[in-house]
Motif scaffolding. Structure first.
Motif, short mmCIF file in Angstrom:
data_model
loop_
_atom_site.label_atom_id
_atom_site.label_comp_id
_atom_site.label_asym_id
_atom_site.label_seq_id
_atom_site.Cartn_x
_atom_site.Cartn_y
_atom_site.Cartn_z
N THR A 180 0.83 -1.21 0.00
CA THR A 180 0.00 0.00 0.00
C THR A 180 0.87 1.26 0.00
O THR A 180 1.95 1.29 0.58
CB THR A 180 -0.93 0.04 1.23
N ASP A 186 0.28 5.21 0.91
CA ASP A 186 -0.68 6.10 1.58
C ASP A 186 -1.99 5.39 1.85
O ASP A 186 -3.08 5.97 1.67
CB ASP A 186 -0.90 7.36 0.76
N ARG A 225 5.79 9.07 -7.19
CA ARG A 225 5.94 8.90 -5.75
C ARG A 225 7.06 7.95 -5.36
O ARG A 225 7.62 8.06 -4.28
CB ARG A 225 4.61 8.41 -5.15
N ALA A 232 1.30 7.73 -11.67
CA ALA A 232 1.13 8.21 -10.30
C ALA A 232 2.14 7.54 -9.37
O ALA A 232 2.71 8.18 -8.48
CB ALA A 232 -0.29 7.96 -9.82
N ILE A 233 2.38 6.24 -9.57
CA ILE A 233 3.37 5.54 -8.75
C ILE A 233 4.76 6.11 -9.02
O ILE A 233 5.54 6.34 -8.09
CB ILE A 233 3.33 4.03 -9.05
N LEU A 279 -1.13 -0.48 -4.22
CA LEU A 279 -0.44 0.04 -5.41
C LEU A 279 -1.26 -0.18 -6.67
O LEU A 279 -1.22 0.64 -7.59
CB LEU A 279 0.92 -0.65 -5.56
N SER A 280 -2.01 -1.28 -6.70
CA SER A 280 -2.81 -1.57 -7.90
C SER A 280 -3.89 -0.53 -8.14
O SER A 280 -4.43 -0.44 -9.25
CB SER A 280 -3.45 -2.97 -7.77
N ALA A 281 -4.21 0.26 -7.13
CA ALA A 281 -5.22 1.31 -7.28
C ALA A 281 -4.63 2.61 -7.81
O ALA A 281 -5.37 3.54 -8.13
CB ALA A 281 -5.92 1.56 -5.94
N HIS A 282 -3.31 2.67 -7.90
CA HIS A 282 -2.63 3.85 -8.44
C HIS A 282 -2.22 3.59 -9.89
O HIS A 282 -1.82 2.48 -10.24
CB HIS A 282 -1.36 4.17 -7.63
N GLY A 283 -2.29 4.56 -10.74
CA GLY A 283 -1.78 4.40 -12.10
C GLY A 283 -0.26 4.35 -12.11
O GLY A 283 0.41 4.77 -11.16
N ARG A 284 0.31 3.85 -13.22
CA ARG A 284 1.77 3.72 -13.30
C ARG A 284 2.45 5.08 -13.18
O ARG A 284 3.48 5.21 -12.52
CB ARG A 284 2.16 3.07 -14.64
N ARG A 297 -3.51 3.02 0.28
CA ARG A 297 -4.21 2.44 -0.87
C ARG A 297 -3.31 1.43 -1.57
O ARG A 297 -2.10 1.66 -1.72
CB ARG A 297 -4.62 3.53 -1.87
#
Length: 266
Positions: free
Chosen positions: A60, A62, A77, A73-74, A66-71, A64
């Motif tokens: 996760t 933050d 960060r 967006a990852i 990682l699969s819920a974040h776009g590439r 959430r």
């Protein structure tokens, strides 16, 4: 910004590499991961970077998955420096570092002077500015490794994951690069081979063995002679200083018993 692993498991070719690994990375800390070859360090780093998906458990960012974040967006960060990352493209040293700016570019955000300045600074920080025009394939392994670090710095992600970052570097560049990373306002997770590097630069250390985390704490707490003997099969003395730091002194192994020579009967 927080990065956590909960109950991670990973297998390859019918072999279990990671088994029920959980780890919370504290914001702003330098967390080292140590362990013998095959203990699962590289696989754990790849899962935490989102390069691989766990077969069980979740990573996760933050809170959430990682699969819920776009590439993209990852990538804004988390910056990841892999142990072996190469390219066959004919690019220059500077162009390799410029790739770190990719997550920040788009149709409405083209390349700017700010991006140039960020790349310039990253090259200077790893002492590679004078090589900026050199083609990638003409560089040594150590020079390429410094450029990988520069690319990650140019990415300006708040979390930096490093898998064996000092591979191919001479001792001077090993120390200076770890100090450079330490001085950044970043959360850092680094898989390290050198136990004294871990003792010098890490706030906490996770010890891996057989695909599990078997110890987690400050260097002074974790780097104990018996634990290092159990995990790495080495005999050491651990010297501690007045600041709470420690230094590992290795002992030479005992000589093996001489083999008996068989003399054939006449």
């Amino acid at each position: 910004m927080t990065l956590s692993a909960k109950g991670l498991s990973w297998s390859a070719g019918g072999t279990t590499i990671l088994s029920d690994v959980s780890l919370d990375v504290r914001p702003g800390e330098f967390l080292g991961i140590i362990g013998p070859n095959g203990s699962g360090k590289t696989s754990l780093m790849a899962l935490m970077a989102g390069i691989r998906r766990p077969q069980a458990g979740v990573v996760t960012l933050d809170g959430r998955p990682l699969s819920a974040h776009g590439r993209q967006a990852i990538a804004r960060r988390i910056a990841f420096v892999e142990q072996q990352a190469e390219t066959t493209e004919r690019i220059t040293a500077r162009q390799a570092v410029e790739l770190g700016r990719t997550p920040h570019l788009g149709a409405l955000t083209p390349w700017s002077r700010t991006d140039d300045a960020i790349v310039d600074r990253a090259l200077e920080e790893v002492d590679m500015a004078r090589f900026s025009g050199r083609l990638w394939h003409t560089l040594s392994g150590g020079e390429r490794q410094r450029l990988h670090i520069a690319r990650a710095l140019a990415q300006q992600a708040p979390i930096l994951l490093l898998d064996e970052p000092t591979n191919h570097l001479d001792i001077g560049h090993q120390i200076s690069l770890l100090q450079l990373v330490r001085e950044q306002d970043l959360t850092v997770v680094a898989a390290l081979h050198d136990l004294n590097h871990a003792a010098m630069f890490c706030d906490r250390i996770a010890v891996m063995q057989g695909g599990r985390i078997v110890a987690l704490g400050t260097p002074a707490k974790v780097l104990e002679p018996q634990r290092l003997a159990d995990v790495f099969g080495v005999t050491v003395d651990v010297e501690r200083d007045s600041t709470g730091g420690c230094f590992i002194r290795y002992r030479r192994p005992e000589p093996r018993p001489a083999k008996l020579k068989l003399v054939a009967e006449a």
